[in-house]
Motif scaffolding. Sequence first.
Motif, PDB file in Angstrom:
ATOM      1  N   SER A  25      57.222 -27.138  93.862  1.00  0.00           N
ATOM      2  CA  SER A  25      57.106 -27.687  95.211  1.00  0.00           C
ATOM      3  C   SER A  25      56.897 -29.201  95.204  1.00  0.00           C
ATOM      4  O   SER A  25      56.985 -29.833  96.249  1.00  0.00           O
ATOM      5  CB  SER A  25      55.968 -27.009  95.975  1.00  0.00           C
ATOM      6  OG  SER A  25      54.708 -27.526  95.608  1.00  0.00           O
ATOM      7  N   PHE A  58      54.337 -28.667  98.858  1.00  0.00           N
ATOM      8  CA  PHE A  58      54.468 -27.904 100.088  1.00  0.00           C
ATOM      9  C   PHE A  58      53.745 -26.581  99.920  1.00  0.00           C
ATOM     10  O   PHE A  58      53.838 -25.985  98.853  1.00  0.00           O
ATOM     11  CB  PHE A  58      55.948 -27.641 100.415  1.00  0.00           C
ATOM     12  CG  PHE A  58      56.151 -26.882 101.687  1.00  0.00           C
ATOM     13  CD1 PHE A  58      56.131 -27.544 102.888  1.00  0.00           C
ATOM     14  CD2 PHE A  58      56.327 -25.513 101.666  1.00  0.00           C
ATOM     15  CE1 PHE A  58      56.297 -26.853 104.068  1.00  0.00           C
ATOM     16  CE2 PHE A  58      56.498 -24.812 102.837  1.00  0.00           C
ATOM     17  CZ  PHE A  58      56.488 -25.484 104.038  1.00  0.00           C
ATOM     18  N   PRO A  59      53.021 -26.070 100.858  1.00  0.00           N
ATOM     19  CA  PRO A  59      52.759 -26.522 102.217  1.00  0.00           C
ATOM     20  C   PRO A  59      51.653 -27.572 102.303  1.00  0.00           C
ATOM     21  O   PRO A  59      51.551 -28.274 103.291  1.00  0.00           O
ATOM     22  CB  PRO A  59      52.351 -25.244 102.951  1.00  0.00           C
ATOM     23  CG  PRO A  59      51.748 -24.377 101.920  1.00  0.00           C
ATOM     24  CD  PRO A  59      52.501 -24.715 100.638  1.00  0.00           C
ATOM     25  N   ASN A  94      48.295 -24.066  97.119  1.00  0.00           N
ATOM     26  CA  ASN A  94      49.744 -23.856  97.052  1.00  0.00           C
ATOM     27  C   ASN A  94      50.088 -22.731  96.084  1.00  0.00           C
ATOM     28  O   ASN A  94      50.939 -21.894  96.380  1.00  0.00           O
ATOM     29  CB  ASN A  94      50.464 -25.140  96.636  1.00  0.00           C
ATOM     30  CG  ASN A  94      50.526 -26.153  97.738  1.00  0.00           C
ATOM     31  OD1 ASN A  94      50.183 -25.874  98.879  1.00  0.00           O
ATOM     32  ND2 ASN A  94      50.963 -27.345  97.417  1.00  0.00           N
TER      33      ASN A  94
END
Length: 121
Positions: A25, A58-59, A94
């Motif tokens: 991510s 992310f997020p 995450n």
Amino acid sequence: MRIFVKVIQVIIVSTFLGIPLAILSLWYHNPPGCKQSCFREPCPPNACMGGESLTAGFPFPIIHDDNAGSPVDGWGRIGEEDFISLNLGAFLLNAFFYGLIILILFAITKSIFESVKRSVR
């Protein structure tokens, strides 16, 4: 007490399963397409305003572009020098998030196979 231990085990396993996806991510940058910093209008394409902080993950953002600790040519980019400001709590959140997604997909797949297996009988 056994349920509590089982829940803790699921949390630990899901977090370990999500670690590779949490690392992947880091390719997600916000704001997207930011290749350099811009300090006055009009900004060139693929530039972010100087007040905006480039983040990766992310997020939850794991890494923030540290303009003060970066060399001048590294402003507006995530580089090796920014990994010092790694947010471990956001990284674990995450990893847990992605691990839960993996566990949910596994549970759905397992229930579909069981349903097909019962309908064949």
